[in-house]
Design a protein around this motif. Structure first.
Motif, PDB file in Angstrom:
ATOM      1  N   PRO A 144      -2.628   4.715   2.511  1.00 21.76           N
ATOM      2  CA  PRO A 144      -2.935   3.390   1.966  1.00 21.76           C
ATOM      3  C   PRO A 144      -3.999   3.384   0.871  1.00 21.76           C
ATOM      4  CG  PRO A 144      -3.954   3.668   4.122  1.00 21.76           C
ATOM      5  CD  PRO A 144      -3.190   4.926   3.860  1.00 21.76           C
ATOM      6  N   VAL A 145      -4.837   4.426   0.791  1.00 21.42           N
ATOM      7  CA  VAL A 145      -5.991   4.285  -0.100  1.00 21.42           C
ATOM      8  C   VAL A 145      -5.682   4.606  -1.567  1.00 21.42           C
ATOM      9  CG1 VAL A 145      -7.758   4.564   1.664  1.00 21.42           C
ATOM     10  CG2 VAL A 145      -6.837   6.566   0.532  1.00 21.42           C
ATOM     11  N   ARG A 146      -4.697   5.475  -1.814  1.00 15.92           N
ATOM     12  CA  ARG A 146      -4.363   5.729  -3.233  1.00 15.92           C
ATOM     13  C   ARG A 146      -3.833   4.448  -3.876  1.00 15.92           C
ATOM     14  NH1 ARG A 146      -5.319  10.557  -0.401  1.00 15.92           N
ATOM     15  NH2 ARG A 146      -6.236  11.958  -1.909  1.00 15.92           N
ATOM     16  N   SER A 147      -3.081   3.686  -3.121  1.00 16.18           N
ATOM     17  CA  SER A 147      -2.622   2.400  -3.654  1.00 16.18           C
ATOM     18  C   SER A 147      -3.814   1.493  -3.946  1.00 16.18           C
ATOM     19  CB  SER A 147      -1.697   1.711  -2.641  1.00 16.18           C
ATOM     20  OG  SER A 147      -0.561   2.503  -2.413  1.00 16.18           O
ATOM     21  N   GLN A 148      -4.822   1.566  -3.063  1.00 20.83           N
ATOM     22  CA  GLN A 148      -6.020   0.741  -3.263  1.00 20.83           C
ATOM     23  C   GLN A 148      -6.738   1.114  -4.564  1.00 20.83           C
ATOM     24  OE1 GLN A 148      -7.176  -1.716  -1.396  1.00 20.83           O
ATOM     25  NE2 GLN A 148      -5.814  -1.573   0.364  1.00 20.83           N
ATOM     26  N   VAL A 149      -6.718   2.398  -4.892  1.00 27.61           N
ATOM     27  CA  VAL A 149      -7.353   2.831  -6.142  1.00 27.61           C
ATOM     28  C   VAL A 149      -6.670   2.144  -7.323  1.00 27.61           C
ATOM     29  CG1 VAL A 149      -7.740   4.815  -7.670  1.00 27.61           C
ATOM     30  CG2 VAL A 149      -8.107   5.056  -5.205  1.00 27.61           C
ATOM     31  N   LEU A 150      -5.350   2.076  -7.267  1.00 25.88           N
ATOM     32  CA  LEU A 150      -4.620   1.407  -8.359  1.00 25.88           C
ATOM     33  C   LEU A 150      -4.920  -0.093  -8.373  1.00 25.88           C
ATOM     34  CD1 LEU A 150      -1.110   3.149  -8.191  1.00 25.88           C
ATOM     35  CD2 LEU A 150      -3.018   3.654  -9.707  1.00 25.88           C
ATOM     36  N   VAL A 151      -5.013  -0.674  -7.191  1.00 23.72           N
ATOM     37  CA  VAL A 151      -5.331  -2.109  -7.106  1.00 23.72           C
ATOM     38  C   VAL A 151      -6.696  -2.357  -7.741  1.00 23.72           C
ATOM     39  CG1 VAL A 151      -5.844  -4.014  -5.524  1.00 23.72           C
ATOM     40  CG2 VAL A 151      -3.922  -2.471  -5.034  1.00 23.72           C
ATOM     41  N   ARG A 152      -7.665  -1.508  -7.380  1.00 19.44           N
ATOM     42  CA  ARG A 152      -9.026  -1.691  -7.887  1.00 19.44           C
ATOM     43  C   ARG A 152      -9.098  -1.538  -9.405  1.00 19.44           C
ATOM     44  NH1 ARG A 152     -13.673  -0.350  -6.174  1.00 19.44           N
ATOM     45  NH2 ARG A 152     -13.678   1.805  -6.877  1.00 19.44           N
ATOM     46  N   ARG A 153      -8.211  -0.742  -9.952  1.00 19.01           N
ATOM     47  CA  ARG A 153      -8.242  -0.537 -11.402  1.00 19.01           C
ATOM     48  C   ARG A 153      -7.322  -1.503 -12.162  1.00 19.01           C
ATOM     49  NH1 ARG A 153      -9.540   5.791 -12.551  1.00 19.01           N
ATOM     50  NH2 ARG A 153     -10.888   6.066 -10.765  1.00 19.01           N
ATOM     51  N   GLY A 154      -6.781  -2.446 -11.428  1.00 16.12           N
ATOM     52  CA  GLY A 154      -5.991  -3.487 -12.076  1.00 16.12           C
ATOM     53  C   GLY A 154      -4.648  -3.006 -12.604  1.00 16.12           C
ATOM     54  N   LEU A 155      -4.084  -2.000 -11.982  1.00 21.99           N
ATOM     55  CA  LEU A 155      -2.824  -1.449 -12.485  1.00 21.99           C
ATOM     56  C   LEU A 155      -1.613  -1.926 -11.687  1.00 21.99           C
ATOM     57  CD1 LEU A 155      -3.983   2.243 -13.110  1.00 21.99           C
ATOM     58  CD2 LEU A 155      -3.943   0.333 -14.691  1.00 21.99           C
ATOM     59  N   VAL A 156      -1.852  -2.911 -10.820  1.00 23.57           N
ATOM     60  CA  VAL A 156      -0.801  -3.304  -9.886  1.00 23.57           C
ATOM     61  C   VAL A 156      -0.345  -4.730 -10.155  1.00 23.57           C
ATOM     62  CG1 VAL A 156      -0.579  -3.973  -7.461  1.00 23.57           C
ATOM     63  CG2 VAL A 156      -1.388  -1.690  -8.049  1.00 23.57           C
ATOM     64  N   ARG A 157       0.953  -4.952 -10.012  1.00 25.52           N
ATOM     65  CA  ARG A 157       1.504  -6.299 -10.157  1.00 25.52           C
ATOM     66  C   ARG A 157       1.705  -6.866  -8.742  1.00 25.52           C
ATOM     67  NH1 ARG A 157       5.704  -7.637 -14.150  1.00 25.52           N
ATOM     68  NH2 ARG A 157       6.619  -9.618 -13.587  1.00 25.52           N
ATOM     69  N   ARG A 158       1.234  -8.061  -8.485  1.00 27.15           N
ATOM     70  CA  ARG A 158       1.287  -8.614  -7.132  1.00 27.15           C
ATOM     71  C   ARG A 158       2.686  -9.144  -6.812  1.00 27.15           C
ATOM     72  NH1 ARG A 158      -4.037  -8.363  -6.000  1.00 27.15           N
ATOM     73  NH2 ARG A 158      -5.225  -8.195  -7.902  1.00 27.15           N
ATOM     74  N   TYR A 159       3.099  -8.871  -5.605  1.00 29.50           N
ATOM     75  CA  TYR A 159       4.424  -9.350  -5.176  1.00 29.50           C
ATOM     76  C   TYR A 159       4.423  -9.477  -3.654  1.00 29.50           C
ATOM     77  CZ  TYR A 159       9.362  -9.130  -3.848  1.00 29.50           C
ATOM     78  OH  TYR A 159      10.578  -9.392  -3.291  1.00 29.50           O
ATOM     79  N   ILE A 160       4.676 -10.680  -3.164  1.00 33.39           N
ATOM     80  CA  ILE A 160       4.742 -10.882  -1.713  1.00 33.39           C
ATOM     81  C   ILE A 160       6.208 -10.826  -1.304  1.00 33.39           C
ATOM     82  CG2 ILE A 160       4.237 -12.467   0.191  1.00 33.39           C
ATOM     83  CD1 ILE A 160       1.921 -13.556  -1.496  1.00 33.39           C
ATOM     84  N   SER A 161       6.538  -9.764  -0.600  1.00 34.01           N
ATOM     85  CA  SER A 161       7.930  -9.554  -0.213  1.00 34.01           C
ATOM     86  C   SER A 161       8.234 -10.343   1.053  1.00 34.01           C
ATOM     87  CB  SER A 161       8.181  -8.068   0.025  1.00 34.01           C
ATOM     88  OG  SER A 161       9.433  -7.878   0.649  1.00 34.01           O
ATOM     89  N   ALA A 162       9.321 -11.084   1.013  1.00 33.84           N
ATOM     90  CA  ALA A 162       9.732 -11.838   2.207  1.00 33.84           C
ATOM     91  C   ALA A 162      10.064 -10.883   3.347  1.00 33.84           C
ATOM     92  CB  ALA A 162      10.936 -12.699   1.868  1.00 33.84           C
ATOM     93  N   ALA A 163      10.519  -9.695   2.995  1.00 39.62           N
ATOM     94  CA  ALA A 163      10.909  -8.721   4.020  1.00 39.62           C
ATOM     95  C   ALA A 163       9.709  -8.177   4.790  1.00 39.62           C
ATOM     96  CB  ALA A 163      11.666  -7.571   3.361  1.00 39.62           C
ATOM     97  N   ALA A 164       8.502  -8.405   4.262  1.00 31.20           N
ATOM     98  CA  ALA A 164       7.304  -7.833   4.899  1.00 31.20           C
ATOM     99  C   ALA A 164       6.553  -8.850   5.753  1.00 31.20           C
ATOM    100  CB  ALA A 164       6.378  -7.283   3.818  1.00 31.20           C
ATOM    101  N   ARG A 165       7.170 -10.033   5.945  1.00 25.79           N
ATOM    102  CA  ARG A 165       6.448 -11.097   6.650  1.00 25.79           C
ATOM    103  C   ARG A 165       6.037 -10.710   8.072  1.00 25.79           C
ATOM    104  NH1 ARG A 165       9.959 -16.250   5.027  1.00 25.79           N
ATOM    105  NH2 ARG A 165      11.483 -14.643   5.374  1.00 25.79           N
ATOM    106  N   ASP A 166       6.865  -9.904   8.740  1.00 24.29           N
ATOM    107  CA  ASP A 166       6.541  -9.560  10.131  1.00 24.29           C
ATOM    108  C   ASP A 166       5.758  -8.255  10.254  1.00 24.29           C
ATOM    109  OD1 ASP A 166       8.715  -8.179   9.214  1.00 24.29           O
ATOM    110  OD2 ASP A 166       9.819  -8.228  11.108  1.00 24.29           O
ATOM    111  N   ILE A 167       5.289  -7.712   9.147  1.00 23.83           N
ATOM    112  CA  ILE A 167       4.396  -6.545   9.220  1.00 23.83           C
ATOM    113  C   ILE A 167       2.994  -7.057   9.553  1.00 23.83           C
ATOM    114  CG2 ILE A 167       3.224  -4.809   7.774  1.00 23.83           C
ATOM    115  CD1 ILE A 167       5.903  -4.195   6.535  1.00 23.83           C
ATOM    116  N   PRO A 168       2.316  -6.445  10.534  1.00 25.07           N
ATOM    117  CA  PRO A 168       0.991  -6.943  10.921  1.00 25.07           C
ATOM    118  C   PRO A 168       0.074  -7.114   9.705  1.00 25.07           C
ATOM    119  CG  PRO A 168       1.703  -5.221  12.426  1.00 25.07           C
ATOM    120  CD  PRO A 168       2.724  -5.286  11.343  1.00 25.07           C
TER     121      PRO A 168
END
Lengths: 540, 352
Positions: free
Chosen positions: B87-111
């Motif tokens: 999970p943390v490499r993705s966080q590095v990209l998030v922190r550097r503003g390289l990520v496009r936000r997308y809320i997937s309906a398929a992930a609603r039941d993931i804790p």
């Protein structure tokens, strides 16, 4: 006797072609290296004198550099011990068995060294053939020494010995037979080899040794597989760990770049010496080794063949019968095979056409030709990671995405890496052709373009095919040049073999390596037949 | 030669680009082992008809080589999706503003703790950091139970971890620094050296060392351990610290790269990756990954995540610590005397 030295003077067109050769080296190697220093592809700045100094003086880096130099020295020594007698035998033998034996000998050179190391681990690893035959304790013992510096020396020596063999054979064929015969009249074979033959072949042997040394210094994948930390892996690490410090990677790579520069200069000098001595003496290819020398050389030849073939055979066996292997395993690597063939064919075609046009002038303009080709020679001997980083610095820009996003970037990289090989092979073929043919064409007053089209090209058709095959093999074996930027979905076979190493069943990894072995072997066989035909046509 | 080269390269590039455009495709960079990720991505191709072009990571540079490539390409992104093995490499990209936000309906039941509320990243199908024990070398009675056993003198010179400069071991060390603070964690790191812990090139190499009996046990990932178990090797898997701070669990994560060439296909791929189907597929695959949803079927050898005591981790904080920690970890790997860690204060109970 050889034909007299060429006397005609190429005109403006020839100089233009030399200029084009220089420009090629500039674009492929010079410009990327310059941009790497001026504008590295990183959020951090370029390498500063301070970072270079700290890299060179840090005790840890010095220790790793010491390991790298030690490994390079040992590999060079082993390749000399095996390659020199093999090369002398190859230069003078008339045995029909020579061609298949040479194909076997060349096979590890034409494969990624990583595959050779992987093949040896299938014999000497804990669960390898040795353990299966001799029991667990044998496996413990063999893997104990294979996974370490000894293993690196073994794998890289098997992979790189053919370089020394080829250089030795090339010089031994051209040496002055009369001096060898004079030596034989006064001394035994042993003394003649030591005091006459080896000194005369020394430039070739030295050049081969230099090339081996610098290739070992830049090797990353084999030491990594065999758990040995080397200097080149630190450079690679600066590109791969989270801190991503290309500037520091460049600073750390500078000692290796300097060594590469020295090696390139050494090879240039050897080449210049070789050009001066060409064609003025009786070739020594008619000499024969005596009983003792022959037995020694045959021992080396057979040992070397076994060292090349046995691990490959075990790897193929694993690919066919191991978990994840078989037809399914081979099919799974089909995409990577097709990528590799595409890269190889593209690179080989460009380099062959380019070398066919330019190598003639390069060959004739001895010293100038050597100098203009120096950037391309540097492209061959530079550590692959440094060259790859330089290409990223050059081409990963918004204005060049059309190139950087496509397979063309891989072909461009491979062209920069192996252009010098193409020039050398075409030149070698040209040197095999009697000068009289070219002179006759010149004296008839035919223009350079027509002479090239009607004389050079038909005469060199076989050698051009050979050039294509050689550069094709070099391109499909490449691993480290393109690992940093190959396009998505464009992994080559060596890359797939390396990425599959993580948790893939042994048969699946072996299947990818086996495809590489078969393609390479088939190419080598065709090349050997062609070479045989060419040399017989010229020297029946 | 330059003319030939130029002409040929332009022709190849133009042809390549045109061929690429004419097809519907999505570009994925992944640090999940190729042997596990490739069948999943082929499944997506088969289901949607969208061609997937992939860049895989090598074992030795796991996660970070690909991450660096993404960072180097940030001015002109080549990738649509980054599927990270942790999970943390993705966080590095998030922190550097390289990520496009997308809320997937398929992930609603993931804790909720395994996905970002704003859609910056989403986690699924986790791996754990486990102790792989050679059962011929270690009896069940004496087997290690905590990662702190790495510094127990009875195991001196008989254990292994992967080089913490790379892969999930970097994250693990960052999680320990985050949890314990720099003083205690650095003491632990120093003790690893003094206790003769072998530093392998990768987690896969740790597995090989344990399987071959060169070390008694080692710290590795569940996928490496599962492959060893499946191969019939004499090994046992121990989830460490079940009576203490818990086992570090690492969901694989997926993010959409901002400015990637195929944003709509990227969303479809994210929907697919976080689906029940993929979680179940990865649970039954040789990597035996742990589904984050309890409703997803799993084989008997894959534990129920609710039955495990999990280390409490704030992935965002771990990502920040990891970036701070990298020079220290490099020095530590090089056994450089006097290597100093950054100052990090402990945070345990309050972490998510």
């Amino acid at each position: 006797m050889g034909s007299p030295a060429r006397t005609w003077r190429p005109g403006v067109a020839a100089w233009l072609r030399l200029g084009a050769l220089l420009a090629t080296g500039g674009v492929l190697v010079g410009l990327p290296l310059a941009l790497l220093v001026i504008d590295p592809p990183a959020p951090v700045g370029p390498a500063s004198p301070v970072s270079v100094w700290s890299a060179v003086t840090d005790p840890h880096f010095r220790g790793l550099l010491g390991t790298s130099l030690r490994l390079a020295s040992w590999v060079t020594i082993v390749t000399l011990v095996v390659g020199v007698p093999y090369g002398l035998w190859l230069a003078w033998t008339r045995s029909r068995a020579a061609t298949p034996l040479v194909v076997v000998h060349l096979l590890p050179l034409c494969l990624p060294p990583y595959v050779t190391a992987l093949a040896w681990s299938s014999i000497l690893g804990r669960q390898g053939l040795a353990a299966r035959l001799g029991g667990e304790s044998v496996g413990v013992w063999t893997s104990g020494w294979y996974y370490g510096e000894i293993g690196v020396v073994l794998a890289l020596a098997v992979a790189l010995t053919p370089i020394v063999t080829l250089f030795t054979a090339g010089f031994a064929r051209r040496m002055d037979a009369s001096r060898v015969e004079a030596g034989l009249l006064h001394r035994g074979w042993g003394a003649t080899v030591l005091r006459v033959v080896l000194p005369m072949a020394a430039p070739g042997i030295g050049a081969g040794a230099l090339l081996v040394f610098v290739l070992v210094l830049g090797e990353v994948a084999v030491p990594q597989l065999l758990r040995v930390r080397v200097y080149a892996s630190v450079v690679f690490g600066r590109l791969a760990d989270l801190s991503f410090q290309p500037g520091e990677a460049l600073a750390l790579a500078l000692p290796m770049v300097l060594v590469s520069g020295v090696v390139a200069a050494g090879l240039y000098l050897v080449d210049a010496g070789g050009r001066q001595s060409r064609g003025v003496r009786a070739p020594a290819s008619g000499l024969r080794l005596p009983g003792g020398g022959f037995a020694l050389a045959m021992g080396v030849v057979l040992l070397s063949s076994a060292a090349a073939l046995a691990p490959m055979a075990e790897l193929v066996f694993t690919a066919l019968t191991g978990p994840g292997g078989g037809a399914e395993g081979l099919r799974a690597s089909g995409g990577a095979l097709s990528n590799s063939l595409g890269y190889g064919a593209g690179t080989a075609t460009i380099l062959t056409v380019g070398a066919a046009i330019l190598a003639a002038q390069w060959s004739e303009r001895s010293r100038v030709g050597g100098l203009v080709a120096l950037p391309l020679l540097l492209g061959l001997v530079l550590p692959a990671g440094v060259y790859a980083l330089a290409l990223v610095a050059t081409w990963n820009r918004p204005s060049t995405q059309w190139l950087y996003r496509s397979d063309a970037i891989v072909i461009l990289a491979l062209c920069g890496r192996y252009a010098y090989v193409a020039l050398r092979v075409v030149k070698l073929g040209r040197d095999q052709s009697p000068d009289a043919w070219f002179e006759a064409a010149h004296l008839t007053g035919v223009g350079p373009l027509r002479r090239w089209w009607t004389i050079d090209l038909p005469l060199q058709l076989d050698i051009l095919v050979l050039t294509w095959l050689t550069t094709f093999v070099m391109a499909i074996r490449d691993l480290e040049t393109t690992v940093l930027f190959y396009p998505p979905g464009g992994e080559s076979l060596p890359l797939r073999t390396m990425t599959l190493e993580a948790n893939a069943p042994p048969g699946l990894t072996a299947a990818a390596a086996t495809l590489q072995i078969f393609v390479t072997l088939a190419t080598l066989v065709v090349a050997a037949v062609l070479w045989h035909r060419t040399t017989r046509r010229v020297h029946p | 030669m330059i003319g030939v080269l130029g002409f040929a390269l332009v022709a190849a590039a133009v042809c390549d680009c045109r061929c690429g455009r004419s097809r519907s495709e999505v570009v994925v960079y992944t640090s999940v082992d190729q042997v596990f990720s490739e069948p999943v991505l082929k499944g997506f191709e088969h289901k949607t008809g969208i061609r997937v072009r992939v860049v895989y990571d090598t074992e030795e540079t796991k996660s970070t080589g690909i991450l660096n490539r993404l960072l180097a390409e940030r001015k002109s992104p080549q990738a649509d999706v980054f599927w990270s093995g942790d999970p943390v490499r993705s966080q590095v990209l998030v922190r550097r503003g390289l990520v496009r936000r997308y809320i997937s309906a398929a992930a609603r039941d993931i804790p909720a703790q395994f996905r970002a509320a704003d859609g910056a990243w989403v986690g699924f199908s986790a791996r754990g950091r486990v102790l792989l024990v050679n059962s011929k070398k270690v009896s069940p009675a004496e087997q290690p139970r905590s990662i702190r056993d790495l510094i127990d003198s009875r195991w001196r010179g008989r254990t292994a971890i992967a080089n913490p400069a790379f892969g999930t071991t970097t994250m693990h060390m960052a999680a320990l620094f985050s949890r314990w603070g720099s003083r205690r964690a650095a003491a632990f790191m120093a003790a690893l050296h003094s206790n003769g812990v072998k530093i392998a090139t990768s987690n896969g190499e740790v597995k090989r060392l344990v399987v071959s009996g060169e070390v008694a046990w080692g710290l590795t990932d569940t996928d490496d351990a599962a492959v060893a178990v499946k191969s019939g090797a004499p090994v046992r898997v121990v989830y460490p610290d079940q009576d203490g701070m818990g086992t570090l669990m690492m969901p694989t994560t997926a993010v959409i790269i901002k400015g990637g060439p195929n944003p709509s296909h990227a969303k479809r791929l994210i929907d697919y990756l976080v689906s029940h189907e993929v979680e179940q597929r990865l649970a039954f695959a040789p990597c035996a990954q742990v589904p984050l949803r309890q409703s997803v079927k799993r084989p008997a050898h894959v534990p129920d995540p609710s039955s495990l005591r999990k280390m409490s981790v704030d992935y965002g904080r771990v990502a920040r610590v990891m970036e701070q920690l990298q020079p220290y970890l490099r020095d530590w790997s090089a056994r450089r005397a006097g290597a100093k860690p950054p100052v990090i204060s402990p945070r345990a109970a309050s972490a998510r």
